[in-house]
Each structure stands twice: as C-alpha cells, then as structure tokens.
Design a protein around this motif. Structure first.
Motif, PDB file in Angstrom:
ATOM      1  N   ARG A  36       0.823  -1.213   0.000  1.00 32.96           N
ATOM      2  CA  ARG A  36       0.000   0.000   0.000  1.00 32.96           C
ATOM      3  C   ARG A  36       0.858   1.265   0.000  1.00 32.96           C
ATOM      4  O   ARG A  36       0.346   2.352  -0.266  1.00 32.96           O
ATOM      5  CB  ARG A  36      -0.924   0.004   1.217  1.00 32.96           C
ATOM      6  N   ALA A  37       2.122   1.124   0.322  1.00 31.48           N
ATOM      7  CA  ALA A  37       3.058   2.256   0.300  1.00 31.48           C
ATOM      8  C   ALA A  37       4.397   1.721  -0.185  1.00 31.48           C
ATOM      9  O   ALA A  37       5.170   1.168   0.605  1.00 31.48           O
ATOM     10  CB  ALA A  37       3.174   2.901   1.668  1.00 31.48           C
ATOM     11  N   PHE A  38       4.651   1.841  -1.466  1.00 27.41           N
ATOM     12  CA  PHE A  38       5.824   1.226  -2.084  1.00 27.41           C
ATOM     13  C   PHE A  38       7.121   1.625  -1.388  1.00 27.41           C
ATOM     14  O   PHE A  38       7.960   0.772  -1.072  1.00 27.41           O
ATOM     15  CB  PHE A  38       5.885   1.626  -3.568  1.00 27.41           C
ATOM     16  N   GLU A  39       7.298   2.922  -1.131  1.00 28.16           N
ATOM     17  CA  GLU A  39       8.554   3.391  -0.553  1.00 28.16           C
ATOM     18  C   GLU A  39       8.779   2.846   0.857  1.00 28.16           C
ATOM     19  O   GLU A  39       9.898   2.492   1.219  1.00 28.16           O
ATOM     20  CB  GLU A  39       8.590   4.925  -0.524  1.00 28.16           C
ATOM     21  N   VAL A  40       7.705   2.772   1.657  1.00 27.31           N
ATOM     22  CA  VAL A  40       7.825   2.276   3.032  1.00 27.31           C
ATOM     23  C   VAL A  40       8.267   0.815   3.034  1.00 27.31           C
ATOM     24  O   VAL A  40       9.171   0.413   3.772  1.00 27.31           O
ATOM     25  CB  VAL A  40       6.484   2.431   3.783  1.00 27.31           C
ATOM     26  N   SER A  41       7.632   0.009   2.195  1.00 27.94           N
ATOM     27  CA  SER A  41       8.000  -1.404   2.102  1.00 27.94           C
ATOM     28  C   SER A  41       9.388  -1.587   1.502  1.00 27.94           C
ATOM     29  O   SER A  41      10.168  -2.440   1.944  1.00 27.94           O
ATOM     30  CB  SER A  41       6.975  -2.164   1.252  1.00 27.94           C
ATOM     31  N   LEU A  42       9.697  -0.784   0.498  1.00 26.84           N
ATOM     32  CA  LEU A  42      10.993  -0.887  -0.162  1.00 26.84           C
ATOM     33  C   LEU A  42      12.141  -0.627   0.800  1.00 26.84           C
ATOM     34  O   LEU A  42      13.122  -1.391   0.840  1.00 26.84           O
ATOM     35  CB  LEU A  42      11.063   0.099  -1.336  1.00 26.84           C
ATOM     36  N   PHE A  43      12.040   0.436   1.588  1.00 28.79           N
ATOM     37  CA  PHE A  43      13.127   0.776   2.499  1.00 28.79           C
ATOM     38  C   PHE A  43      13.253  -0.246   3.628  1.00 28.79           C
ATOM     39  O   PHE A  43      14.359  -0.518   4.104  1.00 28.79           O
ATOM     40  CB  PHE A  43      12.938   2.189   3.050  1.00 28.79           C
ATOM     41  N   PHE A  44      12.122  -0.831   4.045  1.00 28.79           N
ATOM     42  CA  PHE A  44      12.216  -1.894   5.047  1.00 28.79           C
ATOM     43  C   PHE A  44      12.928  -3.111   4.454  1.00 28.79           C
ATOM     44  O   PHE A  44      13.791  -3.724   5.102  1.00 28.79           O
ATOM     45  CB  PHE A  44      10.832  -2.299   5.551  1.00 28.79           C
ATOM     46  N   TYR A  45      12.574  -3.461   3.229  1.00 26.51           N
ATOM     47  CA  TYR A  45      13.239  -4.577   2.548  1.00 26.51           C
ATOM     48  C   TYR A  45      14.735  -4.314   2.400  1.00 26.51           C
ATOM     49  O   TYR A  45      15.563  -5.186   2.690  1.00 26.51           O
ATOM     50  CB  TYR A  45      12.602  -4.786   1.173  1.00 26.51           C
ATOM     51  N   ALA A  46      15.089  -3.104   1.980  1.00 30.51           N
ATOM     52  CA  ALA A  46      16.504  -2.766   1.787  1.00 30.51           C
ATOM     53  C   ALA A  46      17.269  -2.791   3.102  1.00 30.51           C
ATOM     54  O   ALA A  46      18.436  -3.216   3.150  1.00 30.51           O
ATOM     55  CB  ALA A  46      16.617  -1.390   1.126  1.00 30.51           C
ATOM     56  N   ALA A  47      16.617  -2.355   4.182  1.00 26.38           N
ATOM     57  CA  ALA A  47      17.300  -2.286   5.479  1.00 26.38           C
ATOM     58  C   ALA A  47      17.441  -3.645   6.136  1.00 26.38           C
ATOM     59  O   ALA A  47      18.465  -3.938   6.766  1.00 26.38           O
ATOM     60  CB  ALA A  47      16.537  -1.332   6.409  1.00 26.38           C
ATOM     61  N   TYR A  48      16.433  -4.497   5.985  1.00 26.79           N
ATOM     62  CA  TYR A  48      16.399  -5.719   6.792  1.00 26.79           C
ATOM     63  C   TYR A  48      16.686  -7.002   6.012  1.00 26.79           C
ATOM     64  O   TYR A  48      17.211  -7.968   6.574  1.00 26.79           O
ATOM     65  CB  TYR A  48      15.040  -5.851   7.474  1.00 26.79           C
ATOM     66  N   PHE A  49      16.341  -7.040   4.729  1.00 24.76           N
ATOM     67  CA  PHE A  49      16.453  -8.292   3.991  1.00 24.76           C
ATOM     68  C   PHE A  49      17.465  -8.291   2.851  1.00 24.76           C
ATOM     69  O   PHE A  49      17.977  -9.356   2.491  1.00 24.76           O
ATOM     70  CB  PHE A  49      15.080  -8.687   3.412  1.00 24.76           C
ATOM     71  N   LEU A  50      17.742  -7.160   2.258  1.00 26.78           N
ATOM     72  CA  LEU A  50      18.525  -7.149   1.022  1.00 26.78           C
ATOM     73  C   LEU A  50      19.887  -7.830   1.175  1.00 26.78           C
ATOM     74  O   LEU A  50      20.183  -8.810   0.495  1.00 26.78           O
ATOM     75  CB  LEU A  50      18.704  -5.721   0.510  1.00 26.78           C
ATOM     76  N   LEU A  51      20.737  -7.315   2.055  1.00 27.28           N
ATOM     77  CA  LEU A  51      22.076  -7.873   2.201  1.00 27.28           C
ATOM     78  C   LEU A  51      22.103  -9.180   3.009  1.00 27.28           C
ATOM     79  O   LEU A  51      22.753 -10.147   2.592  1.00 27.28           O
ATOM     80  CB  LEU A  51      23.023  -6.832   2.822  1.00 27.28           C
ATOM     81  N   VAL A  54      14.286   3.599  13.113  1.00 27.37           N
ATOM     82  CA  VAL A  54      14.064   2.166  13.360  1.00 27.37           C
ATOM     83  C   VAL A  54      14.725   1.333  12.272  1.00 27.37           C
ATOM     84  O   VAL A  54      15.377   0.318  12.559  1.00 27.37           O
ATOM     85  CB  VAL A  54      12.552   1.857  13.436  1.00 27.37           C
ATOM     86  N   TYR A  55      14.565   1.730  11.013  1.00 27.25           N
ATOM     87  CA  TYR A  55      15.193   0.997   9.908  1.00 27.25           C
ATOM     88  C   TYR A  55      16.707   0.963  10.075  1.00 27.25           C
ATOM     89  O   TYR A  55      17.353  -0.059   9.831  1.00 27.25           O
ATOM     90  CB  TYR A  55      14.849   1.648   8.572  1.00 27.25           C
ATOM     91  N   SER A  56      17.280   2.085  10.494  1.00 27.19           N
ATOM     92  CA  SER A  56      18.737   2.164  10.681  1.00 27.19           C
ATOM     93  C   SER A  56      19.186   1.224  11.801  1.00 27.19           C
ATOM     94  O   SER A  56      20.183   0.506  11.657  1.00 27.19           O
ATOM     95  CB  SER A  56      19.150   3.603  11.007  1.00 27.19           C
ATOM     96  N   LEU A  57      18.453   1.219  12.900  1.00 28.43           N
ATOM     97  CA  LEU A  57      18.797   0.339  14.024  1.00 28.43           C
ATOM     98  C   LEU A  57      18.657  -1.126  13.646  1.00 28.43           C
ATOM     99  O   LEU A  57      19.488  -1.964  14.019  1.00 28.43           O
ATOM    100  CB  LEU A  57      17.906   0.662  15.239  1.00 28.43           C
ATOM    101  N   LEU A  58      17.602  -1.453  12.888  1.00 28.56           N
ATOM    102  CA  LEU A  58      17.418  -2.833  12.439  1.00 28.56           C
ATOM    103  C   LEU A  58      18.545  -3.255  11.511  1.00 28.56           C
ATOM    104  O   LEU A  58      19.038  -4.391  11.579  1.00 28.56           O
ATOM    105  CB  LEU A  58      16.075  -2.978  11.738  1.00 28.56           C
TER     106      LEU A  58
END
Length: 336
Positions: free
Chosen positions: A103-118, A325-329
């Motif tokens: 429902r919010a592409f940018e919100v989900s995208l940044f969570f994915y990049a912060a927590y799952f990508l690497l 929160v994304y940074s801390l995660l």
C-alpha cells in the motif's frame, strides 16, 4: 496515470532494481560469509560430468544451482554470473511483489533494503530465491492465475526441491484462522522454560540411516538440527527486534478486516514467524532460516504501521521514526 507518468514510474523502478541488484551482487560475491562457500559449490558441481548428476541419488543441493554451475563452468567468470542470476531473479520478484501488493511502495521498499537485502539476497542467495518464488506463487494463486501457479510449484519441486515442502505450509495458512495461530504462539511460550535442544537432537539422531533422510527436506532439517549441538549463537526473545515484532503483530491485528487476500496470508505468515522464533529458540540456525522465510511477509504489512504513526503524529515525525528504526534494524541485522 498518463503514459508519461507510467513511463517515468517504470524507469524509476528499473533504476531501483539495478541499484538493489548491484548492492546484493557485490555483497554476495565478495563480502558475505557464504561467498567462499558458493565458489566452492560452483567448483564441486560444475566440474563433474552431466552423466554423474544422479549417480549418488538426488543431489543435496537444488538442481537449479547444479544446472547453472555446469552450464557456466567453462566461462572464467561463471561463478559470478551464477550469483548474479540468483540475485537478479530473487530481487526482481520481490520488487515486483512490493510494487503490486504494498500500500506504500517506498515504506516497504526501504524496510526490505534495510532488513532483507544484504542478509538475505546478498548472503543466502539460494534461500532468497526460494522465498521469492514462494510468495510470488501465492500472489498468482490469489489472483486466480492457477496455471502459472502450478508452473511455479512444478519448477520449485524439480529445481528447488528442498523448499517445495513449504508450499503445503502456506496452503494450510489460507485455511487456518488467526485464533489458531495465536493459540500456537501461546503454546510455544509455555515451552520457554524447557530446553528442546537435546530432545530434538536425540529424536533426529534416531533417524540416522533412515530412508527419510533421502528426502531432501528431512535431510536439510537433519543437517541443521544435528549441526546445532555446539552452536552458541542465540537470538533474544525479548531483544529490540523481537519486542518490535510482538508489538507490530498486536497492532496489525486490529487492521485484519482491512487486509486484502494477499495481506491476510502475509499476516498469518508473520504470526507463524513469531511462533517459529519462540518455539525454536534452542535451535538458532533453524530458527533464523524459518523466521526469515515466514517473516518476509511483514514487508507488505509495514505500511499500516506507517499510516498509523502519521495519524498519531505527522508525516515528518513518522518518516523520522521509521528512518531511525530501519537504521537500528540494519545495524543489528548486519552485526555492526
């Protein structure tokens, strides 16, 4: 949306995809803890003859990896091409789903990049592709594209065989109610004082030499459990990340009537990730793998929390809070 706006959006998505794939590829190839293992796998499986593929029975590693390794072995940079293809397929499917279902592409995208990508797409590339295919298949199922769903299931059964068993688990999630999963979480909490390590290791040890271990899902689980005996890693059930997950699950429960069909499965999957995280506290290797697989669903639910924070405060505060929160995660996830 006009043709110009659609074209601009497509260019933006392609640019984002290129950046994410490059980051994950570089990390997977040179920096991740598994990079040397994939080079070793590539040499081991790529150097053997095609006729030797099934000499010792069904391979312990998926056929997709072996076929790529054999096909690319003659190319000097073949191992890096293999890693790139894995990363490209996995990240592309995830980005497609985020674009379609969030429902919010940018919100989900940044969570994915912060927590799952690497940690996921840039480290355990085989599991990352399996997770992408799993969620994509259920997206196709929910959209009524049954033929394509069956194609994905067949592909995973043949080429990603050890993960195909999880299609059954997700089909069960379609039917199971929220209350049943919450009840399972309560039961898992009751096992908290117990140490299930030795009990399960003994149980799995009794399977040594059993025909069940010729079935890839059992053999993979057996490897993780019996190899966990001397593992000193532990993931706190009441750490920063864990508490956030529990709180998010409770808040999201009140939005359950607003969920789309895909989001309902994602919420159930997220609850199962909490159940797995608690129940398998004594088996951190299995715990982290399964929790990631089911917990990936949270990407599609996090926009609800962002919207709630905007209602309770304002957009600037919500963006600032989520960035923190994304940074801390990210820091905790990467062990920085």
């Amino acid at each position: 949306m006009t043709a110009i706006q659609a074209s601009k959006k497509n260019i933006e998505r392609l640019l984002i995809l290129a950046i994410l794939v490059c980051l994950a590829f570089i990390y997977a190839s040179f920096l991740s803890i598994d990079s040397s293992s994939y080079q070793s796998f590539f040499q081991s499986y790529g150097s053997t003859a095609w006729k030797d593929l099934f000499v010792s029975g069904l391979p312990s590693i998926e056929l997709f990896f072996i076929v790529l390794a054999k096909g690319l072995y003659a190319i000097p940079t073949g191992s890096y091409i293999l890693i790139f293809l894995y990363v490209l397929f996995a990240v592309s499917l995830k980005l497609y789903l985020i674009d379609r279902e969030s429902r919010a592409f940018e919100v989900s995208l940044f969570f994915y990049a912060a927590y799952f990508l690497l940690p996921l797409d840039g480290t355990v590339i085989r599991a990352a592709l399996a997770i992408s295919l799993l969620y994509w298949s259920f997206y196709l199922l929910i959209k009524g594209k049954y033929f394509y769903y069956l194609l994905v299931v067949m592909f995973c059964t043949v080429f990603v065989h050890y993960s195909s068993v999880f299609f059954l688990l997700f089909l069960i999630l379609v039917q199971v109610s929220f209350s049943v999963i919450f009840g399972a979480i309560v039961l898992a909490l009751l096992t908290f004082p117990l140490n299930l390590n030795q009990l399960l290791v003994q149980l799995m040890g009794n399977l040594n030499g059993s025909d069940l271990l010729s079935f890839a899902p059992f053999s993979k689980f057996y490897f993780y459990v019996t190899g966990n005996i001397n593992n000193t890693i532990s993931f706190s059930l009441f750490g920063f990340k864990s508490v956030l997950a529990y709180l998010a699950a409770l808040i999201l429960y009140f939005y359950r009537d607003s969920f789309s069909s895909f989001e309902r499965i994602c919420y159930k999957s997220f609850l199962v990730s909490i159940f797995v995280f608690i129940l398998l506290k004594d088996f951190p290797v299995v715990q982290s793998r399964l929790a990631d697989m089911f917990g990936f669903a949270f990407i599609f639910l996090v926009p609800y929390l962002f919207a709630l924070l905007i209602i309770l405060s304002n957009r600037f505060f919500a963006i600032s809070a989520f960035t923190l929160v994304y940074s801390l995660l990210f820091i905790e996830r990467m062990g920085l």
